[in-house]
Design a protein around this motif. Structure first.
Motif, PDB file in Angstrom:
ATOM      1  N   LEU A   1       0.863  -1.174  -0.062  1.00 22.97           N
ATOM      2  CA  LEU A   1      -0.118   0.127   0.023  1.00 22.97           C
ATOM      3  C   LEU A   1       0.912   1.305   0.068  1.00 22.97           C
ATOM      4  CD1 LEU A   1      -2.351  -1.946   0.521  1.00 22.97           C
ATOM      5  CD2 LEU A   1      -3.194  -0.675   2.270  1.00 22.97           C
ATOM      6  N   LEU A   2       1.930   1.249   0.715  1.00 18.00           N
ATOM      7  CA  LEU A   2       2.545   2.534   0.983  1.00 18.00           C
ATOM      8  C   LEU A   2       4.117   2.738   0.296  1.00 18.00           C
ATOM      9  CD1 LEU A   2       1.697   2.906   4.988  1.00 18.00           C
ATOM     10  CD2 LEU A   2       0.678   3.942   2.737  1.00 18.00           C
ATOM     11  N   GLY A   3       4.483   1.357   0.403  1.00 12.01           N
ATOM     12  CA  GLY A   3       5.924   1.507  -0.483  1.00 12.01           C
ATOM     13  C   GLY A   3       5.640   1.297  -2.240  1.00 12.01           C
ATOM     14  N   ILE A   4       4.948   0.529  -2.461  1.00 13.75           N
ATOM     15  CA  ILE A   4       4.665   0.238  -3.952  1.00 13.75           C
ATOM     16  C   ILE A   4       3.664   1.410  -4.320  1.00 13.75           C
ATOM     17  CG2 ILE A   4       4.153  -1.034  -5.661  1.00 13.75           C
ATOM     18  CD1 ILE A   4       4.992  -3.536  -4.199  1.00 13.75           C
ATOM     19  N   ALA A   5       2.456   1.262  -4.058  1.00 14.08           N
ATOM     20  CA  ALA A   5       1.441   2.139  -4.509  1.00 14.08           C
ATOM     21  C   ALA A   5       1.803   3.568  -4.403  1.00 14.08           C
ATOM     22  CB  ALA A   5       0.187   2.060  -3.722  1.00 14.08           C
ATOM     23  N   ASN A   6       2.079   4.002  -2.935  1.00 17.90           N
ATOM     24  CA  ASN A   6       2.224   5.607  -2.543  1.00 17.90           C
ATOM     25  C   ASN A   6       3.550   5.974  -3.192  1.00 17.90           C
ATOM     26  OD1 ASN A   6       3.206   7.984  -0.798  1.00 17.90           O
ATOM     27  ND2 ASN A   6       0.831   7.676  -0.745  1.00 17.90           N
ATOM     28  N   GLY A   7       4.620   4.984  -3.226  1.00 20.86           N
ATOM     29  CA  GLY A   7       5.939   5.231  -4.105  1.00 20.86           C
ATOM     30  C   GLY A   7       5.637   5.728  -5.613  1.00 20.86           C
ATOM     31  N   CYS A   8       4.828   4.918  -6.198  1.00 24.95           N
ATOM     32  CA  CYS A   8       4.483   4.974  -7.575  1.00 24.95           C
ATOM     33  C   CYS A   8       3.714   6.449  -7.839  1.00 24.95           C
ATOM     34  CB  CYS A   8       3.630   3.789  -8.142  1.00 24.95           C
ATOM     35  SG  CYS A   8       4.625   2.219  -8.505  1.00 24.95           S
ATOM     36  N   LEU A   9       2.830   6.692  -6.938  1.00 19.61           N
ATOM     37  CA  LEU A   9       2.012   7.673  -7.031  1.00 19.61           C
ATOM     38  C   LEU A   9       3.018   9.055  -6.875  1.00 19.61           C
ATOM     39  CD1 LEU A   9      -0.569   9.496  -7.191  1.00 19.61           C
ATOM     40  CD2 LEU A   9      -0.628   9.476  -4.768  1.00 19.61           C
ATOM     41  N   THR A  10       3.856   9.303  -5.928  1.00 18.34           N
ATOM     42  CA  THR A  10       4.957  10.010  -5.657  1.00 18.34           C
ATOM     43  C   THR A  10       5.699  10.540  -6.745  1.00 18.34           C
ATOM     44  OG1 THR A  10       4.897   9.543  -3.422  1.00 18.34           O
ATOM     45  CG2 THR A  10       6.610  11.072  -4.048  1.00 18.34           C
ATOM     46  N   ILE A  11       6.016   9.236  -7.530  1.00 19.80           N
ATOM     47  CA  ILE A  11       7.212   9.699  -8.661  1.00 19.80           C
ATOM     48  C   ILE A  11       6.088  10.078  -9.952  1.00 19.80           C
ATOM     49  CG2 ILE A  11       8.172   8.357 -10.397  1.00 19.80           C
ATOM     50  CD1 ILE A  11       9.225   6.550  -8.366  1.00 19.80           C
ATOM     51  N   ALA A  12       4.875   9.476 -10.027  1.00 16.48           N
ATOM     52  CA  ALA A  12       4.091   9.945 -11.151  1.00 16.48           C
ATOM     53  C   ALA A  12       3.821  11.499 -11.284  1.00 16.48           C
ATOM     54  CB  ALA A  12       2.645   9.123 -11.110  1.00 16.48           C
ATOM     55  N   ILE A  13       3.644  12.110  -9.865  1.00 16.75           N
ATOM     56  CA  ILE A  13       3.275  13.500  -9.863  1.00 16.75           C
ATOM     57  C   ILE A  13       4.417  14.306 -10.214  1.00 16.75           C
ATOM     58  CG2 ILE A  13       2.794  15.141  -8.061  1.00 16.75           C
ATOM     59  CD1 ILE A  13       1.138  13.314  -6.702  1.00 16.75           C
ATOM     60  N   GLN A  14       5.705  13.654 -10.308  1.00 22.56           N
ATOM     61  CA  GLN A  14       6.724  14.363 -11.165  1.00 22.56           C
ATOM     62  C   GLN A  14       6.598  14.440 -12.602  1.00 22.56           C
ATOM     63  OE1 GLN A  14       8.981  15.448  -8.681  1.00 22.56           O
ATOM     64  NE2 GLN A  14       7.376  14.159  -7.568  1.00 22.56           N
ATOM     65  N   HIS A  15       5.583  13.660 -13.278  1.00 27.85           N
ATOM     66  CA  HIS A  15       5.574  13.743 -14.603  1.00 27.85           C
ATOM     67  C   HIS A  15       4.101  14.185 -15.109  1.00 27.85           C
ATOM     68  CE1 HIS A  15       8.771  11.041 -15.462  1.00 27.85           C
ATOM     69  NE2 HIS A  15       8.675  10.470 -14.194  1.00 27.85           N
ATOM     70  N   ILE A  16       3.020  14.275 -14.327  1.00 31.15           N
ATOM     71  CA  ILE A  16       1.762  14.582 -14.670  1.00 31.15           C
ATOM     72  C   ILE A  16       1.093  15.643 -13.569  1.00 31.15           C
ATOM     73  CG2 ILE A  16       1.153  12.649 -16.084  1.00 31.15           C
ATOM     74  CD1 ILE A  16      -0.305  11.570 -13.852  1.00 31.15           C
ATOM     75  N   PRO A  17       0.132  16.394 -13.827  1.00 32.68           N
ATOM     76  CA  PRO A  17      -0.195  17.287 -12.923  1.00 32.68           C
ATOM     77  C   PRO A  17      -1.014  16.396 -11.702  1.00 32.68           C
ATOM     78  CG  PRO A  17      -0.928  17.985 -15.181  1.00 32.68           C
ATOM     79  CD  PRO A  17      -0.365  16.763 -15.128  1.00 32.68           C
ATOM     80  N   THR A  18      -1.212  17.203 -10.652  1.00 30.02           N
ATOM     81  CA  THR A  18      -1.736  16.229  -9.309  1.00 30.02           C
ATOM     82  C   THR A  18      -3.389  16.174  -9.621  1.00 30.02           C
ATOM     83  OG1 THR A  18      -2.305  18.549  -8.480  1.00 30.02           O
ATOM     84  CG2 THR A  18      -0.236  17.762  -7.748  1.00 30.02           C
ATOM     85  N   GLY A  19      -4.129  16.769 -10.289  1.00 29.00           N
ATOM     86  CA  GLY A  19      -5.351  16.699 -10.760  1.00 29.00           C
ATOM     87  C   GLY A  19      -5.592  15.642 -11.493  1.00 29.00           C
ATOM     88  N   MET A  20      -4.492  15.312 -12.342  1.00 26.27           N
ATOM     89  CA  MET A  20      -4.743  14.318 -13.209  1.00 26.27           C
ATOM     90  C   MET A  20      -4.354  12.990 -12.521  1.00 26.27           C
ATOM     91  SD  MET A  20      -5.495  13.509 -16.551  1.00 26.27           S
ATOM     92  CE  MET A  20      -5.450  15.459 -17.065  1.00 26.27           C
ATOM     93  N   ALA A  21      -3.341  13.123 -11.674  1.00 25.90           N
ATOM     94  CA  ALA A  21      -2.755  11.943 -10.861  1.00 25.90           C
ATOM     95  C   ALA A  21      -3.984  11.435 -10.165  1.00 25.90           C
ATOM     96  CB  ALA A  21      -1.603  12.309 -10.069  1.00 25.90           C
ATOM     97  N   ALA A  22      -4.836  12.475  -9.415  1.00 27.14           N
ATOM     98  CA  ALA A  22      -5.859  11.999  -8.446  1.00 27.14           C
ATOM     99  C   ALA A  22      -6.799  11.282  -9.200  1.00 27.14           C
ATOM    100  CB  ALA A  22      -6.401  13.116  -7.754  1.00 27.14           C
ATOM    101  N   LEU A  23      -7.207  11.722 -10.629  1.00 27.92           N
ATOM    102  CA  LEU A  23      -8.266  11.156 -11.449  1.00 27.92           C
ATOM    103  C   LEU A  23      -7.781   9.522 -11.617  1.00 27.92           C
ATOM    104  CD1 LEU A  23      -9.153  14.169 -13.605  1.00 27.92           C
ATOM    105  CD2 LEU A  23     -10.952  12.869 -12.185  1.00 27.92           C
TER     106      LEU A  23
END
Length: 305
Positions: free
Chosen positions: A86-108
Motif C-alpha cells: 500500500l505505502l511502499g509500492i502504491a504510494n511510491g509510484c504515485l509520488t514519482i508519477a506526480i513528477q510527470h503529470i499534474p496532481t489533478g490528473m494523478a488523482a483522477l
C-alpha cells in the motif's frame, strides 16, 4: 422491544459522521498537491519515506502508550507485507508519477482504484462476477483514462510523460488493490498498531530504494527547504494521522456505499487545488475524460452487490 435512539443522541453521531466524511474528502484530496510541494526540490521516494517514518512512529507509539499489546511476529509480518504494497509500492509510484503529470490528473487516474479492486476480486481473490452495472462502470473507467493520457489533453504535457505517470499510478493501483484484498485474510493487530507497522514497513522499503537510486544520504532531510518540510508535516498530520483516523472511524460506522464516495470526490478536490495553487490547467477534453472516470467509479459503487 427494539430501542430507538433519541434525536439528541443521534445529532452528535450525525455531526461526527459528516465531519469525518469531510475530513476524508478534503484532507485526502489535498494530499496530491502537498506531495507535489514536498517533492518540488527534493527526491520523491526519499521524502515519501520520511513522511511514513514519522507518521508510523507516532501511530505505533500512540498505540503502545494507550495500552495496545505488542504485536506478534506473525502480525508484524502480515502488516509489513500490506504496508509494502500500500505505502511502499502504491504510494511510491504515485509520488514519482506526480513528477510527470499534474496532481489533478494523478488523482483522477488514482480514482480508478475501484476498477482494480473489482477486476482483481473477480479473477483472483473472490471469484465473484461483478454486476452488469459495475462492469459498465469498469469499461467507462478505462475509457476515461484513455482520454486523460492522450498526449494532446494536457497543456505542456508529452505522450511520454503522460504514459509514464499513468502507468506508474496503475501499477500503484494494482498494488493497493492487492493489499486491500489481502488484509481481511491476514492476522493483523489492532487498527492503529497495524497502520503504524504498515507505515514503518513502507518507509523502510521506500528509503532502501531511495538510497540506492536517488542522490541522497540518510540525513538529507536537514537540507530540505522550508516548503518541503512544511508539506511533509501537513501530510504526516492531516493526510496520514487525521485522514486515516477519520477513514477508520467511517469504516466502522458508515455504510460502505457512503464511504466509497471518497474515490470520486478526492479527484475533484485535487483538481481544484491544483488549478488554484499549482497553476495546473486542464483542457475541455481533459475535463470530459475526468467526467467519464468519475461516472465509471460511481457506476461501480452503485453496482456492487
Amino acid at each position: 422491544m427494539q430501542s430507538v435512539a433519541s434525536p439528541i443522541a443521534a445529532q452528535p453521531r450525525r455531526l461526527t459522521l459528516w465531519l469525518a466524511l469531510a475530513s476524508v474528502y478534503i484532507l485526502w484530496g489535498s494530499t496530491y498537491l502537498f506531495i507535489h510541494f514536498m517533492t518540488e526540490q527534493m527526491p520523491p521516494l526519499y521524502m515519501a519515506s520520511m513522511r511514513f517514518l514519522v507518521a508510523g512512529t507516532l501511530l505505533y507509539t500512540y498505540a503502545r502508550v494507550t495500552g495496545t499489546p505488542r504485536p506478534t511476529l506473525n502480525q508484524i509480518r502480515s502488516a509489513g507485507a500490506v504496508g509494502i504494497l500500500l505505502l511502499g509500492i502504491a504510494n511510491g509510484c504515485l509520488t514519482i508519477a506526480i513528477q510527470h503529470i499534474p496532481t489533478g490528473m494523478a488523482a483522477l487516474i488514482a480514482g480508478t482504484l475501484p476498477v482494480f479492486l473489482l477486476s482483481l476480486n473477480w479473477v483472483s481473490f473472490g471469484k465473484t462476477r461483478p454486476s452488469n452495472l459495475a462492469l459498465a462502470g469498469l469499461l467507462l473507467g478505462f475509457v476515461g483514462v484513455y482520454f486523460l493520457i492522450k498526449p494532446d489533453k494536457l497543456q505542456g504535457g508529452s505522450a511520454d510523460h503522460n504514459l509514464i505517470g499513468a502507468g506508474l499510478i496503475m501499477i500503484g493501483n494494482l498494488a493497493w488493490a492487492m493489499g486491500t484484498l489481502m488484509s481481511p485474510r491476514l492476522n493483523l493487530p489492532s487498527p492503529f498498531m497495524s497502520s503504524g507497522i504498515q507505515m514503518l514497513a513502507g518507509a523502510a522499503a521506500l528509503l532502501t530504494v531511495s538510497l540506492l537510486t536517488e542522490p541522497v544520504t540518510l540525513f538529507s532531510i536537514v537540507d530540505a527547504p522550508t516548503k518541503a518540510i512544511g508539506s511533509l508535516w501537513y501530510l504526516v498530520i492531516f493526510g496520514s494521522i487525521i485522514g486515516f483516523s477519520s477513514y477508520a472511524w467511517l469504516a466502522r460506522n458508515a455504510p460502505p456505499t457512503l464511504l466509497s464516495t471518497y474515490a470520486y470526490v478526492n479527484p475533484v478536490v485535487a483538481m481544484l487545488l491544483g488549478t488554484l495553487f499549482a497553476g495546473e490547467i486542464l483542457t475541455s477534453q481533459s475535463l470530459i475524460g475526468a467526467g467519464i472516470v468519475v461516472a465509471g467509479v460511481v457506476l461501480i459503487t452503485l453496482g456492487r452487490k
